[in-house]
Scaffold this active site. Structure first.
Site, PDB file in Angstrom:
ATOM      1  N   THR A   1     123.330  64.894 -85.340  1.00 47.94           N
ATOM      2  CA  THR A   1     124.793  64.221 -84.821  1.00 47.94           C
ATOM      3  C   THR A   1     125.417  65.513 -84.030  1.00 47.94           C
ATOM      4  OG1 THR A   1     125.009  62.638 -86.127  1.00 47.94           O
ATOM      5  CG2 THR A   1     126.878  62.925 -84.784  1.00 47.94           C
TER       6      THR A   1
ATOM      7  N   SER B   1     122.327  55.607 -81.250  1.00 46.01           N
ATOM      8  CA  SER B   1     122.473  56.221 -82.195  1.00 46.01           C
ATOM      9  C   SER B   1     121.961  57.563 -82.098  1.00 46.01           C
ATOM     10  CB  SER B   1     121.992  54.986 -83.680  1.00 46.01           C
ATOM     11  OG  SER B   1     122.703  56.169 -84.706  1.00 46.01           O
ATOM     12  N   THR B   2     122.121  58.223 -83.084  1.00 47.14           N
ATOM     13  CA  THR B   2     121.984  59.472 -82.900  1.00 47.14           C
ATOM     14  C   THR B   2     120.514  59.261 -83.697  1.00 47.14           C
ATOM     15  OG1 THR B   2     123.154  60.612 -83.186  1.00 47.14           O
ATOM     16  CG2 THR B   2     121.618  61.973 -84.354  1.00 47.14           C
ATOM     17  N   ASN B   3     120.540  58.118 -84.192  1.00 49.81           N
ATOM     18  CA  ASN B   3     119.036  57.996 -85.503  1.00 49.81           C
ATOM     19  C   ASN B   3     117.710  57.441 -84.631  1.00 49.81           C
ATOM     20  OD1 ASN B   3     120.665  58.527 -86.962  1.00 49.81           O
ATOM     21  ND2 ASN B   3     120.984  56.473 -88.150  1.00 49.81           N
TER      22      ASN B   3
ATOM     23  N   THR C   1      77.825  88.014 -95.166  1.00 47.68           N
ATOM     24  CA  THR C   1      78.155  86.539 -95.460  1.00 47.68           C
ATOM     25  C   THR C   1      78.829  87.354 -97.468  1.00 47.68           C
ATOM     26  OG1 THR C   1      76.703  86.266 -97.607  1.00 47.68           O
ATOM     27  CG2 THR C   1      76.883  84.877 -95.269  1.00 47.68           C
TER      28      THR C   1
ATOM     29  N   SER D   1      99.134 105.101 -81.455  1.00 46.08           N
ATOM     30  CA  SER D   1     100.367 105.392 -82.523  1.00 46.08           C
ATOM     31  C   SER D   1     101.173 106.174 -81.597  1.00 46.08           C
ATOM     32  CB  SER D   1      99.120 106.288 -83.852  1.00 46.08           C
ATOM     33  OG  SER D   1      99.892 106.986 -83.734  1.00 46.08           O
ATOM     34  N   SER D   2     102.077 106.341 -82.454  1.00 45.37           N
ATOM     35  CA  SER D   2     103.154 107.693 -81.996  1.00 45.37           C
ATOM     36  C   SER D   2     102.638 108.718 -81.846  1.00 45.37           C
ATOM     37  CB  SER D   2     104.331 107.448 -82.415  1.00 45.37           C
ATOM     38  OG  SER D   2     104.454 106.607 -83.970  1.00 45.37           O
TER      39      SER D   2
ATOM     40  N   LYS E   1      94.291 106.149 -80.366  1.00 41.39           N
ATOM     41  CA  LYS E   1      93.953 105.609 -80.671  1.00 41.39           C
ATOM     42  C   LYS E   1      94.497 104.571 -80.497  1.00 41.39           C
ATOM     43  CE  LYS E   1      94.879 104.218 -85.993  1.00 41.39           C
ATOM     44  NZ  LYS E   1      95.457 102.709 -85.641  1.00 41.39           N
TER      45      LYS E   1
END
Length: 479
Positions: free
Chosen positions: A105, A144-146, A191, A322-323, A328
């Site tokens: 609503t 209606s909202t519904n 597998t 990577s920092s 990497k």
């Protein structure tokens, strides 16, 4: 200026009293109460839902104008205001939180007030002039909202499904191109993460493509589940409060203004209270998420290392990984897609529970269903596109690494089982392992078959065939 009215504001009233509203906004007292009552998440309605809601309101106003219930210039002004929102305007004025009580609503009233204010402007009046355009008497006429909210959700889902289907189709096409490109690259199948029998890398990507093709079919079928709307049913689906000619015409007008294949449901009471179709669509999205999760996981494994992992494919480098570890590169796109898949699976559980918790003639948890379902659609669309252009399209094979794994694997001896029997092949594998030899070398050393014969048995063309023929083993001799 009225007494006690702050500068730059206007006063609006509802059944609970009066409130001071900023003069420069389009929303009014009902929206203001909702913003105050539900400061929960900070999430706003997604653009697709705003556009869909505006189109539903447009269809309602258009129907009322055509039937003479909105007289004069008021109807066209409301239609124009709705159209502006549907085309991207005033989205910043839809301010209620995604999580709200009242089965939507607050959202409906937010739209009613914004549309009314804009329509008043178009008629030469001021925002908030309810004599000129009233949010409830005029914009929300016969609604209606519904019936409006769930219809808008269906329209939004239909529109977003088209984008998701396109993204899934592009991903399928990308995987199929790799299937053809990698058809001659022989690799070890696995597998339970253990060496199995030889196959081609093209087969791996062909299986990915088939799974995504099924997702494409499921997404297409979602449209059939979601296109029936309860617009015109008003509060509980009986149409109480709306004239019959409006009820019979409004869904057709909605189809015209949206260009989508929506139609009035046969049983409006059913569509008003039951949300199982959203569960069904969410389940299909979950299946797509499961396939994306599997594909992303496999791509990470196949590209792992590359020196100390499988390293059979190379993913396109998108950013530094990577920092601290220079050079990497991480599989960031499959990792992001994995997170999207898990979120969609979580959303599916939320949608399932929310649908089941609806009570009697209305599901009061529709805002939660809407947020979760639309988020899943948006995330999956973006993830499919990202996986296609940011990963699959740029994948390169490492044929020598694949070939080395085949030669080192004991599992390739399985190709000889039809000719020699399980027990004989098992002994060959054990002897090769005891001597530290490859299976191919042991086969050649024992005179069972030449290296050339083994190569032919492991050729991509042979591996792509279903089953075997006796002629293929004419060069194989029992030890």
């Amino acid at each position: 200026m009225p007494k006690n009215r702050p500068e730059g504001t206007r006063i609006e009233r509802d059944g609970l009293g009066s409130m001071s509203i900023p003069a420069d906004v389009y929303w009014g007292v009902h929206t203001s109460r909702a913003v105050r009552n539900f400061p929960f998440s900070g999430y706003r309605l997604p653009p697709a839902f705003i556009r869909a809601f505006a189109r539903v309101k447009q269809a309602c106003a258009r129907t009322n104008a055509l039937l003479g219930y909105l007289s004069g210039e008021r109807g066209p002004a409301i239609v124009e205001a709705c159209s502006e929102i549907a085309e991207g305007g005033l989205h910043d004025q839809i301010v209620v939180d995604a999580f709200q009580g009242g089965a939507g609503t607050s959202t409906n009233m937010n739209f009613n007030e914004v549309i009314a204010a804009r329509a008043a402007e178009l008629l030469g009046g001021e925002r908030g002039d309810r004599e000129l355009v009233d949010p409830l008497r005029h914009v929300n006429m016969h609604q209606s909202t519904n019936d409006v909210y769930p219809t808008a959700l269906r329209v939004a889902v239909l529109a977003m499904l088209a984008g998701l289907e396109e993204a899934v189709s592009d991903l399928q096409a990308g995987l199929q191109r790799k299937e053809a490109e990698f058809r001659d690259v022989v690799k070890v199948g696995r597998t339970e993460l253990m060496d199995a029998v030889p196959m081609t890398l093209g087969m791996t990507f062909g299986a990915f493509a088939e799974a995504v093709a099924r997702d494409r079919w499921r997404i297409f079928k979602c449209r059939e589940r979601i296109k029936r709307v309860n617009l015109g049913g008003t509060a509980v689906g009986t149409g109480l409060g709306a004239p019959r000619d409006y009820v019979l015409a409004v869904a057709g007008n909605l189809a015209e203004v949206t260009g989508l294949p929506v139609s009035r449901a046969e049983n409006l009471v059913d569509v008003t209270q039951n949300a199982d179709v959203f569960v069904e669509v969410s389940g299909m999205l979950k299946a797509c998420a499961a396939n994306l999760l599997k594909i992303a996981s496999d791509l990470r494994l196949l590209s792992s290392g590359p020196a100390a992992g499988l390293g059979e494919i190379v993913l396109p480098p998108l950013q530094a990984g990577s920092s601290i570890m220079a050079g990497k590169i991480n599989p960031v796109m499959p990792e992001a897609v994995t997170q999207v898949a898990l979120r969609v699976m979580g959303n599916d559980q939320v949608v399932t529970m929310a649908a089941g918790l609806g009570q009697l003639e209305l599901n009061h948890l529709l805002p939660l269903i809407a947020h979760s379902l639309l988020e899943s659609l948006s995330l999956l669309t973006a993830a499919c596109r990202g996986l296609a252009w940011g990963c699959v399209d740029g994948i390169k094979p490492r044929p020598e690494q694949c070939r080395n794994h085949v030669e080192q694997s004991m599992a390739l001896a399985t190709v000889l089982v039809p000719a020699l029997g399980y027990g004989a092949v098992e002994r060959i594998v054990k002897e090769a392992d005891d001597r530290g030899e490859t299976v191919a070398a042991r086969i050649e050393a024992t005179g069972i078959a030449s290296r050339e014969a083994v190569e032919r048995l492991l050729s991509p063309r042979r591996l792509c065939k279903l089953g075997f023929t006796p002629e293929e083993f004419e060069e194989v001799r029992r030890p």
